[in-house]
Design a protein around this motif. Sequence first.
Motif, PDB file in Angstrom:
ATOM      1  N   GLN A 130       0.826  -1.214   0.000  1.00  0.00           N
ATOM      2  CA  GLN A 130       0.000   0.000   0.000  1.00  0.00           C
ATOM      3  C   GLN A 130       0.859   1.262   0.000  1.00  0.00           C
ATOM      4  O   GLN A 130       0.556   2.233  -0.678  1.00  0.00           O
ATOM      5  N   PHE A 131       1.938   1.247   0.787  1.00  0.00           N
ATOM      6  CA  PHE A 131       2.824   2.401   0.834  1.00  0.00           C
ATOM      7  C   PHE A 131       3.509   2.620  -0.514  1.00  0.00           C
ATOM      8  O   PHE A 131       3.688   3.750  -0.955  1.00  0.00           O
ATOM      9  N   ARG A 132       3.890   1.531  -1.180  1.00  0.00           N
ATOM     10  CA  ARG A 132       4.504   1.669  -2.504  1.00  0.00           C
ATOM     11  C   ARG A 132       3.523   2.293  -3.490  1.00  0.00           C
ATOM     12  O   ARG A 132       3.883   3.155  -4.290  1.00  0.00           O
ATOM     13  N   ARG A 133       2.262   1.860  -3.427  1.00  0.00           N
ATOM     14  CA  ARG A 133       1.241   2.433  -4.323  1.00  0.00           C
ATOM     15  C   ARG A 133       1.023   3.906  -3.997  1.00  0.00           C
ATOM     16  O   ARG A 133       0.857   4.732  -4.896  1.00  0.00           O
ATOM     17  N   ALA A 134       1.034   4.250  -2.716  1.00  0.00           N
ATOM     18  CA  ALA A 134       0.874   5.660  -2.329  1.00  0.00           C
ATOM     19  C   ALA A 134       2.034   6.489  -2.865  1.00  0.00           C
ATOM     20  O   ALA A 134       1.844   7.604  -3.350  1.00  0.00           O
ATOM     21  N   ALA A 135       3.243   5.937  -2.800  1.00  0.00           N
ATOM     22  CA  ALA A 135       4.414   6.650  -3.315  1.00  0.00           C
ATOM     23  C   ALA A 135       4.286   6.876  -4.818  1.00  0.00           C
ATOM     24  O   ALA A 135       4.664   7.941  -5.328  1.00  0.00           O
ATOM     25  N   ALA A 136       3.745   5.903  -5.527  1.00  0.00           N
ATOM     26  CA  ALA A 136       3.551   6.068  -6.971  1.00  0.00           C
ATOM     27  C   ALA A 136       2.559   7.201  -7.252  1.00  0.00           C
ATOM     28  O   ALA A 136       2.753   7.982  -8.191  1.00  0.00           O
ATOM     29  N   TYR A 137       1.536   7.301  -6.441  1.00  0.00           N
ATOM     30  CA  TYR A 137       0.568   8.403  -6.590  1.00  0.00           C
ATOM     31  C   TYR A 137       1.244   9.750  -6.338  1.00  0.00           C
ATOM     32  O   TYR A 137       1.040  10.705  -7.073  1.00  0.00           O
ATOM     33  N   VAL A 138       2.040   9.822  -5.284  1.00  0.00           N
ATOM     34  CA  VAL A 138       2.747  11.063  -4.964  1.00  0.00           C
ATOM     35  C   VAL A 138       3.648  11.466  -6.130  1.00  0.00           C
ATOM     36  O   VAL A 138       3.684  12.624  -6.533  1.00  0.00           O
ATOM     37  N   ALA A 139       4.356  10.491  -6.686  1.00  0.00           N
ATOM     38  CA  ALA A 139       5.241  10.780  -7.821  1.00  0.00           C
ATOM     39  C   ALA A 139       4.455  11.335  -9.002  1.00  0.00           C
ATOM     40  O   ALA A 139       4.888  12.307  -9.650  1.00  0.00           O
ATOM     41  N   LYS A 140       3.298  10.763  -9.300  1.00  0.00           N
ATOM     42  CA  LYS A 140       2.467  11.266 -10.403  1.00  0.00           C
ATOM     43  C   LYS A 140       2.021  12.696 -10.144  1.00  0.00           C
ATOM     44  O   LYS A 140       2.032  13.537 -11.046  1.00  0.00           O
ATOM     45  N   ILE A 141       1.627  12.982  -8.918  1.00  0.00           N
ATOM     46  CA  ILE A 141       1.167  14.336  -8.569  1.00  0.00           C
ATOM     47  C   ILE A 141       2.323  15.323  -8.662  1.00  0.00           C
ATOM     48  O   ILE A 141       2.169  16.422  -9.198  1.00  0.00           O
ATOM     49  N   LEU A 142       3.491  14.924  -8.176  1.00  0.00           N
ATOM     50  CA  LEU A 142       4.658  15.807  -8.254  1.00  0.00           C
ATOM     51  C   LEU A 142       5.084  16.078  -9.697  1.00  0.00           C
ATOM     52  O   LEU A 142       5.694  17.106  -9.983  1.00  0.00           O
ATOM     53  N   LYS A 143       4.742  15.156 -10.599  1.00  0.00           N
ATOM     54  CA  LYS A 143       5.068  15.349 -12.015  1.00  0.00           C
ATOM     55  C   LYS A 143       3.960  16.093 -12.756  1.00  0.00           C
ATOM     56  O   LYS A 143       4.012  16.229 -13.969  1.00  0.00           O
ATOM     57  N   GLY A 144       2.944  16.573 -12.009  1.00  0.00           N
ATOM     58  CA  GLY A 144       1.925  17.415 -12.612  1.00  0.00           C
ATOM     59  C   GLY A 144       0.539  16.826 -12.769  1.00  0.00           C
ATOM     60  O   GLY A 144      -0.377  17.514 -13.222  1.00  0.00           O
TER      61      GLY A 144
ATOM     62  N   ASP B 155      -7.876  13.461 -11.247  1.00  0.00           N
ATOM     63  CA  ASP B 155      -7.843  12.658 -12.475  1.00  0.00           C
ATOM     64  C   ASP B 155      -7.276  11.255 -12.258  1.00  0.00           C
ATOM     65  O   ASP B 155      -7.352  10.410 -13.149  1.00  0.00           O
ATOM     66  N   LEU B 156      -6.695  11.020 -11.100  1.00  0.00           N
ATOM     67  CA  LEU B 156      -6.103   9.713 -10.819  1.00  0.00           C
ATOM     68  C   LEU B 156      -7.183   8.720 -10.388  1.00  0.00           C
ATOM     69  O   LEU B 156      -8.070   9.065  -9.602  1.00  0.00           O
ATOM     70  N   PRO B 157      -7.114   7.501 -10.882  1.00  0.00           N
ATOM     71  CA  PRO B 157      -8.138   6.514 -10.502  1.00  0.00           C
ATOM     72  C   PRO B 157      -7.967   6.066  -9.051  1.00  0.00           C
ATOM     73  O   PRO B 157      -6.866   6.049  -8.517  1.00  0.00           O
TER      74      PRO B 157
END
Length: 168
Positions: free
Chosen positions: A111-125, A130-132
């Motif tokens: 779950q933490f890895r998935r959360a980190a992936a979300y954070v990375a997407k948000i930081l990239k704009g 819009d995220l599922p």
Amino acid sequence: FPKISRVAVLHNPTDSSNQLQLKVSLDAAKALGITLVPIGVQRREDLDPVFATVAKEHADAIFVMENPVTFTIRKPLVNLVRQARLPAIYALREFVNDGGLMAYSVNTPSQFRRAAAYVAKILKGAKPADLPVEQPTRVDLVVNLKTAKTEGHVIPQSLLLRADEVIR
């Protein structure tokens, strides 16, 4: 385990997530011919009366739902469950790490890895809206054989083979 027909469900009646889980659990139990006995736990001081109710209701097993209260008081809760010598399943593996019998729960590191992936997407704009929304994709079954032996429970080999982790 011998046939289980009555399961005490320890939950926080003020936690909306627990209320939803309880409703789903009651429906599933009815379909399986199992009686659930919901018992509210809102603070540490509730534990002694809770276990008096578990005994009075002749529960065959215990299910402890995940919520901040049960997590915070997990060590004394696990100790009382062990004293009752009833098979118990918990909604978080931390209970098993503290001596509980077994847990079936979301894999927290995943779950933490998935959360980190979300954070990375948000930081990239990416826009958060819009995220599922994602559901957990990994659930682990953890069994504590030390506890099983201490309490006199025999865990079927078929369950041990399905377990993601067995604490020996």
